[in-house]
Design a protein around this motif. Structure first.
Motif, PDB file in Angstrom:
ATOM      1  N   ALA A 127       0.829  -1.205   0.000  1.00  0.00           N
ATOM      2  CA  ALA A 127       0.000   0.000   0.000  1.00  0.00           C
ATOM      3  C   ALA A 127       0.866   1.259   0.000  1.00  0.00           C
ATOM      4  O   ALA A 127       0.542   2.247  -0.655  1.00  0.00           O
ATOM      5  N   CYS A 128       1.969   1.224   0.742  1.00  0.00           N
ATOM      6  CA  CYS A 128       2.898   2.363   0.753  1.00  0.00           C
ATOM      7  C   CYS A 128       3.478   2.592  -0.641  1.00  0.00           C
ATOM      8  O   CYS A 128       3.599   3.736  -1.102  1.00  0.00           O
ATOM      9  N   MET A 129       3.840   1.513  -1.323  1.00  0.00           N
ATOM     10  CA  MET A 129       4.402   1.625  -2.660  1.00  0.00           C
ATOM     11  C   MET A 129       3.389   2.210  -3.636  1.00  0.00           C
ATOM     12  O   MET A 129       3.706   3.097  -4.435  1.00  0.00           O
ATOM     13  N   LEU A 130       2.147   1.748  -3.581  1.00  0.00           N
ATOM     14  CA  LEU A 130       1.128   2.174  -4.536  1.00  0.00           C
ATOM     15  C   LEU A 130       0.714   3.629  -4.350  1.00  0.00           C
ATOM     16  O   LEU A 130       0.388   4.309  -5.317  1.00  0.00           O
ATOM     17  N   THR A 131       0.729   4.081  -3.100  1.00  0.00           N
ATOM     18  CA  THR A 131       0.216   5.421  -2.804  1.00  0.00           C
ATOM     19  C   THR A 131       1.293   6.474  -2.594  1.00  0.00           C
ATOM     20  O   THR A 131       1.009   7.670  -2.668  1.00  0.00           O
ATOM     21  N   GLY A 132       2.519   6.037  -2.284  1.00  0.00           N
ATOM     22  CA  GLY A 132       3.561   7.001  -1.928  1.00  0.00           C
ATOM     23  C   GLY A 132       3.337   7.601  -0.560  1.00  0.00           C
ATOM     24  O   GLY A 132       3.883   8.664  -0.247  1.00  0.00           O
ATOM     25  N   LYS A 133       2.544   6.905   0.268  1.00  0.00           N
ATOM     26  CA  LYS A 133       2.184   7.440   1.581  1.00  0.00           C
ATOM     27  C   LYS A 133       2.459   6.423   2.678  1.00  0.00           C
ATOM     28  O   LYS A 133       2.388   5.212   2.456  1.00  0.00           O
ATOM     29  N   HIS A 134       2.746   6.935   3.868  1.00  0.00           N
ATOM     30  CA  HIS A 134       2.877   6.079   5.040  1.00  0.00           C
ATOM     31  C   HIS A 134       1.541   5.396   5.344  1.00  0.00           C
ATOM     32  O   HIS A 134       0.480   5.835   4.894  1.00  0.00           O
ATOM     33  N   SER A 135       1.597   4.329   6.129  1.00  0.00           N
ATOM     34  CA  SER A 135       0.422   3.488   6.371  1.00  0.00           C
ATOM     35  C   SER A 135      -0.755   4.262   6.951  1.00  0.00           C
ATOM     36  O   SER A 135      -1.905   4.041   6.550  1.00  0.00           O
ATOM     37  N   HIS A 136      -0.497   5.150   7.899  1.00  0.00           N
ATOM     38  CA  HIS A 136      -1.600   5.870   8.519  1.00  0.00           C
ATOM     39  C   HIS A 136      -2.282   6.816   7.544  1.00  0.00           C
ATOM     40  O   HIS A 136      -3.441   7.195   7.745  1.00  0.00           O
ATOM     41  N   ASN A 137      -1.596   7.183   6.464  1.00  0.00           N
ATOM     42  CA  ASN A 137      -2.180   8.082   5.469  1.00  0.00           C
ATOM     43  C   ASN A 137      -2.865   7.341   4.324  1.00  0.00           C
ATOM     44  O   ASN A 137      -3.754   7.907   3.674  1.00  0.00           O
ATOM     45  N   ASN A 138      -2.462   6.091   4.051  1.00  0.00           N
ATOM     46  CA  ASN A 138      -3.166   5.337   3.012  1.00  0.00           C
ATOM     47  C   ASN A 138      -4.236   4.418   3.590  1.00  0.00           C
ATOM     48  O   ASN A 138      -5.025   3.827   2.841  1.00  0.00           O
ATOM     49  N   GLY A 139      -4.266   4.274   4.904  1.00  0.00           N
ATOM     50  CA  GLY A 139      -5.352   3.559   5.549  1.00  0.00           C
ATOM     51  C   GLY A 139      -5.176   2.064   5.717  1.00  0.00           C
ATOM     52  O   GLY A 139      -6.002   1.415   6.369  1.00  0.00           O
ATOM     53  N   PHE A 140      -4.098   1.490   5.156  1.00  0.00           N
ATOM     54  CA  PHE A 140      -3.896   0.045   5.280  1.00  0.00           C
ATOM     55  C   PHE A 140      -2.690  -0.179   6.183  1.00  0.00           C
ATOM     56  O   PHE A 140      -1.558  -0.262   5.726  1.00  0.00           O
ATOM     57  N   THR A 141      -2.958  -0.303   7.472  1.00  0.00           N
ATOM     58  CA  THR A 141      -1.873  -0.356   8.443  1.00  0.00           C
ATOM     59  C   THR A 141      -1.386  -1.772   8.733  1.00  0.00           C
ATOM     60  O   THR A 141      -0.248  -1.956   9.153  1.00  0.00           O
ATOM     61  N   ASN A 142      -2.269  -2.799   8.540  1.00  0.00           N
ATOM     62  CA  ASN A 142      -1.854  -4.158   8.851  1.00  0.00           C
ATOM     63  C   ASN A 142      -2.697  -5.168   8.086  1.00  0.00           C
ATOM     64  O   ASN A 142      -3.734  -4.833   7.516  1.00  0.00           O
ATOM     65  N   ASN A 143      -2.233  -6.417   8.072  1.00  0.00           N
ATOM     66  CA  ASN A 143      -2.910  -7.471   7.316  1.00  0.00           C
ATOM     67  C   ASN A 143      -4.115  -8.054   8.037  1.00  0.00           C
ATOM     68  O   ASN A 143      -4.945  -8.709   7.410  1.00  0.00           O
ATOM     69  N   GLU A 144      -4.206  -7.851   9.329  1.00  0.00           N
ATOM     70  CA  GLU A 144      -5.211  -8.530  10.133  1.00  0.00           C
ATOM     71  C   GLU A 144      -6.577  -7.847  10.098  1.00  0.00           C
ATOM     72  O   GLU A 144      -7.606  -8.486  10.289  1.00  0.00           O
TER      73      GLU A 144
END
Length: 512
Positions: free
Chosen positions: A76-93
């Motif tokens: 998600a970080c790669m696709l958006t250029g954003k840290h997890s908290h900004n792209n909304g996908f923080t974990n797999n669970e």
């Protein structure tokens, strides 16, 4: 009249010149492939001649890091250029990737690129921003894997997954793409993910090699409570399963993951299964006869893990070579940026572990090599600190597309051009969220500079760690709170707060 004719001729060349700058992008990403297992980074384990071709003909980043060392969030970080908290996908669970948001592939499409994704997606939702996609469900299977088509049909393919993903990628390059457009092809492999099932032709590779046990294999985790609490120990029968991970199976065996293992190898046809069983049954028989325990058992499991991982990597390296050869055959190498990386690093026995998640070096660091299009001057080793949030702005600038202001990453294009900007970042920010979950790695965030690393573990724990990477590169000695560290701790805390403000992560203020 002559001047006017010359002017018209020059004007007629402008679209061609502009088109010549519409570089193609081939992005090859693996899962859990670590720099220790690439010979252009570390020659002590295995040889990866095709991966080394990319580095030899281009650039090799030696300070390449992820923002969140976990498969889905890293993607998600790669696709958006954003840290997890900004792209909304923080974990797999928990949660699902919001495919409606702005992503780099969508912006490439707007810039006139054709985009394709083949292989591992691992973001739960269906891909968006791709003109063509063909993905594996979840983690996928090494043998006779399923693929999900754009019609949402699940189709079982015969063969080994690394070969199939490459076959599909080459087929798209040859027959399916619109050759009037520049393209961005994302080749996402399952390899080298657990549980390291080899291509059958390589079952017997590396069996004569004894891998050196890492110096930190018997780490006692003194002064590092979170490290002691993890569940990713090679020695542990719970963490590294003797059946699932080491393939030591006899009928009736009942470990935590035996059924999962049998389901995976049960996908083979009878002929392939017979070859597989013949090989691993002999290893199982030898293991039973030796009756190992303690350190001998731990080191046996380590050697099995390393050998199978190396076999999986060998097939991967073969297939990277196939892609490079195909680009050359199609006369695309000079107009294409070829990127090879992994979604994060991985522990190859360091600290006694397998897996990733921690902000410690082996999983924070990820391999990154690039073969550059003609005309780019970057060559050799790149020492600047880069992160996977930088890929999106890099590809956009390469495509001549604007970089959105809300992206957290920065374009690496100056580095590709051989430049070394004096104002390049001096630190990187990291945040891991997935706890409680598999492998029991506590939530944490931190800052890394060229020499220092400060980590805060939080949630059900409140522990700080400080490491001097110059004098303690293996991160064994937590010096947080020790006399003489007050100044550097204060500076790192300030830098941590600055990065959290820059990236709009309010976590530290919320914990006060």
């Amino acid at each position: 009249m002559k001047k006017k004719t010359q002017a018209v001729a020059l004007l007629s060349l402008i679209p061609m010149a502009a088109a010549a700058q519409r570089y193609n992008i081939v992005y090859i990403m693996t899962d859990d492939h670590t720099a220790q297992m690439m010979s252009c980074y570390d020659k002590s384990h295995i040889s990866t001649p095709n991966l080394d071709r990319i580095a030899r003909d281009g650039i090799r980043f030696v300070n390449s890091y992820v923002a969140n060392s976990l498969s889905g969030p890293s993607r998600a970080c790669m696709l958006t250029g954003k840290h997890s908290h900004n792209n909304g996908f923080t974990n797999n669970e928990h949660g699902i990737f919001d495919g409606s948001q702005q992503t780099m592939p969508k912006l490439l499409q707007k810039a006139g690129y054709e985009t394709a994704l083949i292989g591992k997606w691992h973001l739960i939702s269906q891909p968006t921003g791709f003109d063509y996609w063909n993905i594996i469900p979840g983690q996928g299977d090494y043998y006779n894997p399923d693929f999900i088509t754009m019609k949402n049909e699940t189709v079982r393919e015969k063969g080994y997954i690394t070969n199939i993903i490459t076959d599909k990628s080459i087929n798209w390059l040859e027959k399916q793409r619109d050759k009037s457009k520049p393209f961005a092809l994302f080749i996402h492999h399952k390899a080298c993910h657990r549980c390291w099932l080899p291509e059958l032709k390589y079952l017997r590779e590396y069996e004569d090699k004894t891998f050196k046990v890492p110096d930190t294999f018997y780490d006692d985790y003194k002064g590092r409570a979170a490290a002691a609490a993890q569940e990713m120990s090679i020695a542990s029968s719970h963490d590294m399963d003797i059946v699932y991970d080491d393939k030591i199976y006899t009928p009736g065996a009942a470990t935590r993951l035996t059924n999962s293992y049998l389901n995976m190898i049960g996908r083979m046809d009878s002929r392939d299964r017979a070859d597989y069983d013949c090989f691993y049954d002999s290893i199982t028989a030898d293991f039973k006869q030796r009756n190992l325990s303690g350190r001998e058992l731990a080191e046996f499991k380590y050697q099995r893990f390393m050998r199978d991982y190396a076999k999986v990597t060998k097939s991967l390296d073969d297939n990277v070579g196939r892609v490079l050869d195909e680009l050359k055959r199609l006369n695309l190498l000079d107009s294409t940026l070829v990127v090879y990386t992994s979604d994060q690093g991985f522990y190859m026995g360091e600290h006694g572990w397998f897996d990733k998640r921690f902000m410690y070096e082996e999983s924070l660091n990820t391999p990154l090599v690039m073969r550059l299009p003609a005309g780019f001057k970057g060559r050799g080793e790149i020492k600047e600190m880069v992160q996977n949030i930088d890929y999106a702005p890099t590809f956009l600038e390469l495509a001549g597309a604007p970089i959105p202001a809300d992206m957290d990453g920065v374009s690496l294009l100056p580095l590709l051009k051989g430049q070394h900007p004096k104002n390049w970042r001096k630190s990187i920010y990291y945040h891991f969220y997935e706890y409680p979950a598999e492998h029991s790695v506590k939530r944490h965030y931190g800052v890394r500079t060229d020499r220092w690393k400060l980590i805060h573990f939080y949630n059900d724990i409140d522990e700080w760690e400080l490491f001097d990477l110059k004098n303690d590169p293996h991160e064994l000695n937590n010096i947080y709170g020790q006399p003489g560290t007050e100044k550097i701790t204060k500076e790192l805390r300030k830098e941590l707060r600055r990065l959290q403000a820059q990236y709009r992560d309010p976590i530290e203020s919320q914990l006060k």
